[in-house]
Design a protein around this motif. Structure first.
Motif, PDB file in Angstrom:
ATOM      1  N   ARG A 176       0.849  -1.191   0.000  1.00 32.56           N
ATOM      2  CA  ARG A 176       0.000   0.000   0.000  1.00 32.56           C
ATOM      3  C   ARG A 176       0.883   1.239   0.000  1.00 32.56           C
ATOM      4  NH1 ARG A 176      -5.266  -1.211   0.968  1.00 32.56           N
ATOM      5  NH2 ARG A 176      -5.705  -3.304   1.810  1.00 32.56           N
ATOM      6  N   ALA A 177       0.377   2.337  -0.507  1.00 34.62           N
ATOM      7  CA  ALA A 177       1.183   3.545  -0.672  1.00 34.62           C
ATOM      8  C   ALA A 177       1.778   3.989   0.659  1.00 34.62           C
ATOM      9  CB  ALA A 177       0.337   4.662  -1.253  1.00 34.62           C
ATOM     10  N   PRO A 178       3.092   4.092   0.749  1.00 34.92           N
ATOM     11  CA  PRO A 178       3.721   4.518   1.997  1.00 34.92           C
ATOM     12  C   PRO A 178       3.497   6.007   2.260  1.00 34.92           C
ATOM     13  CG  PRO A 178       5.265   3.326   0.569  1.00 34.92           C
ATOM     14  CD  PRO A 178       4.082   3.693  -0.258  1.00 34.92           C
ATOM     15  N   ALA A 179       3.754   6.387   3.511  1.00 34.25           N
ATOM     16  CA  ALA A 179       3.680   7.800   3.863  1.00 34.25           C
ATOM     17  C   ALA A 179       4.901   8.548   3.356  1.00 34.25           C
ATOM     18  CB  ALA A 179       3.580   7.949   5.385  1.00 34.25           C
ATOM     19  N   ALA A 180       6.086   7.968   3.527  1.00 29.80           N
ATOM     20  CA  ALA A 180       7.312   8.706   3.232  1.00 29.80           C
ATOM     21  C   ALA A 180       8.492   7.760   3.092  1.00 29.80           C
ATOM     22  CB  ALA A 180       7.592   9.714   4.347  1.00 29.80           C
ATOM     23  N   LEU A 181       9.522   8.262   2.446  1.00 37.12           N
ATOM     24  CA  LEU A 181      10.859   7.680   2.509  1.00 37.12           C
ATOM     25  C   LEU A 181      11.688   8.585   3.406  1.00 37.12           C
ATOM     26  CD1 LEU A 181      13.331   5.913   1.519  1.00 37.12           C
ATOM     27  CD2 LEU A 181      13.642   7.660  -0.250  1.00 37.12           C
ATOM     28  N   ILE A 182      12.303   8.022   4.446  1.00 33.36           N
ATOM     29  CA  ILE A 182      13.225   8.782   5.287  1.00 33.36           C
ATOM     30  C   ILE A 182      14.633   8.292   4.997  1.00 33.36           C
ATOM     31  CG2 ILE A 182      12.891   7.213   7.276  1.00 33.36           C
ATOM     32  CD1 ILE A 182      13.348   9.740   9.058  1.00 33.36           C
ATOM     33  N   ALA A 183      15.556   9.233   4.790  1.00 29.80           N
ATOM     34  CA  ALA A 183      16.912   8.848   4.408  1.00 29.80           C
ATOM     35  C   ALA A 183      17.917   9.889   4.878  1.00 29.80           C
ATOM     36  CB  ALA A 183      17.014   8.687   2.887  1.00 29.80           C
ATOM     37  N   GLU A 184      19.055   9.402   5.376  1.00 36.42           N
ATOM     38  CA  GLU A 184      20.205  10.261   5.640  1.00 36.42           C
ATOM     39  C   GLU A 184      20.988  10.415   4.334  1.00 36.42           C
ATOM     40  OE1 GLU A 184      22.153   8.439   9.477  1.00 36.42           O
ATOM     41  OE2 GLU A 184      21.026   6.915   8.356  1.00 36.42           O
ATOM     42  N   PRO A 185      21.274  11.627   3.896  1.00 34.51           N
ATOM     43  CA  PRO A 185      22.083  11.779   2.680  1.00 34.51           C
ATOM     44  C   PRO A 185      23.441  11.086   2.791  1.00 34.51           C
ATOM     45  CG  PRO A 185      21.005  13.849   3.221  1.00 34.51           C
ATOM     46  CD  PRO A 185      20.757  12.929   4.378  1.00 34.51           C
ATOM     47  N   ILE A 186      24.058  11.157   3.974  1.00 32.27           N
ATOM     48  CA  ILE A 186      25.225  10.345   4.318  1.00 32.27           C
ATOM     49  C   ILE A 186      24.881   9.656   5.630  1.00 32.27           C
ATOM     50  CG2 ILE A 186      27.658  10.326   4.962  1.00 32.27           C
ATOM     51  CD1 ILE A 186      28.064  12.804   3.237  1.00 32.27           C
ATOM     52  N   GLN A 187      24.978   8.346   5.670  1.00 30.51           N
ATOM     53  CA  GLN A 187      24.581   7.612   6.865  1.00 30.51           C
ATOM     54  C   GLN A 187      25.624   7.803   7.963  1.00 30.51           C
ATOM     55  OE1 GLN A 187      23.967   3.659   5.211  1.00 30.51           O
ATOM     56  NE2 GLN A 187      21.790   4.070   4.921  1.00 30.51           N
ATOM     57  N   GLY A 188      25.171   8.248   9.135  1.00 25.99           N
ATOM     58  CA  GLY A 188      26.081   8.602  10.209  1.00 25.99           C
ATOM     59  C   GLY A 188      26.566   7.411  11.001  1.00 25.99           C
ATOM     60  N   ILE A 189      25.707   6.865  11.870  1.00 21.11           N
ATOM     61  CA  ILE A 189      26.053   5.672  12.644  1.00 21.11           C
ATOM     62  C   ILE A 189      26.474   4.542  11.714  1.00 21.11           C
ATOM     63  CG2 ILE A 189      25.026   3.821  14.047  1.00 21.11           C
ATOM     64  CD1 ILE A 189      25.637   6.129  15.770  1.00 21.11           C
ATOM     65  N   GLY A 190      25.927   4.524  10.508  1.00 18.42           N
ATOM     66  CA  GLY A 190      26.249   3.488   9.536  1.00 18.42           C
ATOM     67  C   GLY A 190      27.678   3.500   9.046  1.00 18.42           C
ATOM     68  N   GLY A 191      28.457   4.515   9.430  1.00 15.97           N
ATOM     69  CA  GLY A 191      29.870   4.538   9.053  1.00 15.97           C
ATOM     70  C   GLY A 191      30.202   5.541   7.975  1.00 15.97           C
TER      71      GLY A 191
END
Length: 428
Positions: A199-214
């Motif tokens: 079903r249609a999601p509300a939003a995509l949330i994204a970090e332009p550069i992932q922080g904790i992810g390295g």
């Protein structure tokens, strides 16, 4: 004294509250790009309290603004008009690039992302959210529910249905071997396929550069390409700028601008560096999204006068001294210096990043297998040499994070790089 404090810490605080170093450090004071511990040792700070002391420790302009505001009034809540809050909101709205923007202040990035999720799900009447693999968005119940990094997601329970999208990590995963254009095309195809099964999601949330992810990121333009697909489905884009904002990447003031050919995000969150250590987070959104809530709300501590005074003084200093340009110039030199050093260390898989946001991924030599023990050893060796850095990465990666205050000068960058080079060599 430190051992006594460590014992007291362990006696009253949660076991899951992480501490760096085998012998944890008590930082007592700082100045510029340096901090001191309880034993009088001085360190060059390349982590800034997790990218939060963005400008400098004990910046006179900020400490003066805080002191003067404290002498007038510290706090009144949002139930009363608040001049510093309005002034900072005006500046942030203008800098955001979002048309007809409204700003809501919080006390942290976690709370800012919570608010963004509340706005998006209410506006779209959907509790389905798209998030990126390897992502991190905070420690609250809803933020954990959209965090795609197993090491920072303690429960699978969530009020949201979260679907994870490819693309946040350029050099790992099923599309890593592709060129940039083909990588983007494959991630877009995956997104299109995913949207066809839900079903249609509300939003995509994204970090332009992932922080904790390295400090991982996709090729420039990925989120612009995603945006074209999202717009067809009416899905909002939330840019999590908690770590990438305020010029840290050097090339842009906001991380989303590397993906901005289709305009700014619908919602943007920020925190950390704007307060230079004071607790400020916030959300910027188009007015029809921000105003979609049909019940009363306040914030007791979000936007309090003393934090807003700090934010205004810090933002003024950052802009007047072109710290974004400094991040571009000094950061560019630092990343090349680290790449040159890392080329001689087989355990370094990759040096990545932009501006003063640099990740160094550590693996077992000759493989892509993470080596958390080696990364921890580098962290310890850097401290012994007088340098504080961070670490991060997903469940299958181990990365060192380098993010000094944006006022870092060339001599300090060279000093820190030399210490880090020696620390990297120590694990061979």
């Amino acid at each position: 004294m430190t051992n006594d404090l460590l014992g007291r810490h362990r006696a009253v605080l949660p076991d899951w509250l992480a501490l760096y170093y085998e012998d944890p450090l008590e930082i007592t004071h700082g100045e510029g790009r340096h901090v001191w511990d309880a034993h009088g040792n001085r360190y060059l700070d390349f982590f800034g309290g997790i990218l939060t002391t963005m400008t400098a420790h004990a910046l006179p302009e900020v400490t003066k603004a805080v002191s003067e505001q404290a002498g007038r009034i510290i706090h009144s809540s949002t139930l009363y008009l608040n001049r510093p809050m309005v002034e900072l909101a005006e500046r942030v709205a203008q800098l955001s690039g979002i048309p007809d923007a409204r700003v809501f202040f919080t006390t942290s990035g976690t709370e800012a992302n919570d608010t963004a999720l509340l706005l998006a799900t209410t506006y779209r009447r959907s509790n389905t959210v798209l998030a990126m693999r390897n992502s991190y968005h905070g420690r609250s119940f809803s933020a954990v529910g959209i965090t795609g990094n197993r090491g920072w997601s303690p429960t699978s329970l969530s009020p949201l249905q979260t679907l994870y999208v490819h693309g946040g990590v350029r050099t790992r995963g099923p599309y890593a071997s592709l060129g940039d254009d083909d990588f983007i095309a494959a991630c877009v195809d995956d997104l299109v396929d995913l949207l066809g099964h839900t079903r249609a999601p509300a939003a995509l949330i994204a970090e332009p550069i992932q922080g904790i992810g390295g400090f991982t990121s996709p090729p420039d333009g990925l989120y612009a390409a995603f945006r074209e697909v999202l717009n067809e489905h009416g899905v909002l884009w939330i840019a999590d700028e908690v770590q990438t904002g305020w010029g840290r990447t050097g090339e842009h003031f906001w991380g989303w601008q590397a993906h901005g050919r289709n305009g700014p995000p619908d919602i943007m969150t920020f925190a950390k560096g704007i307060g230079n250590g004071m607790s400020i987070g916030g959300v910027v959104a188009r007015s029809e999204i921000m105003n979609c809530l049909d019940s009363n709300s306040i914030s007791t501590f979000g936007g309090t006068q003393i934090t807003m005074a700090a934010g205004l003084a810090n933002l003024n200093y950052l802009l007047e001294h072109d710290l974004q340009g400094n991040a571009r110039r000094v950061g560019g030199m630092l990343i090349e210096r680290l790449r040159s050093a890392a080329a001689q260390v087989p355990a370094v898989r990759e040096v990545r990043g932009r501006g003063l946001m640099i990740g160094i991924e550590i693996t077992r030599p000759g493989t892509d297998q993470a080596d958390p023990q080696a990364a921890a050893a580098v962290l310890e060796a850097a401290r012994e040499g007088g340098l504080l850095i961070g670490k991060g990465g997903g469940h299958n990666t181990s990365a060192l994070r380098v993010a000094p205050p944006l006022s870092l000068n060339v001599a300090e960058a060279e000093e820190g790089a030399a210490i880090l080079e020696n620390a990297l060599r120590s694990i061979q």
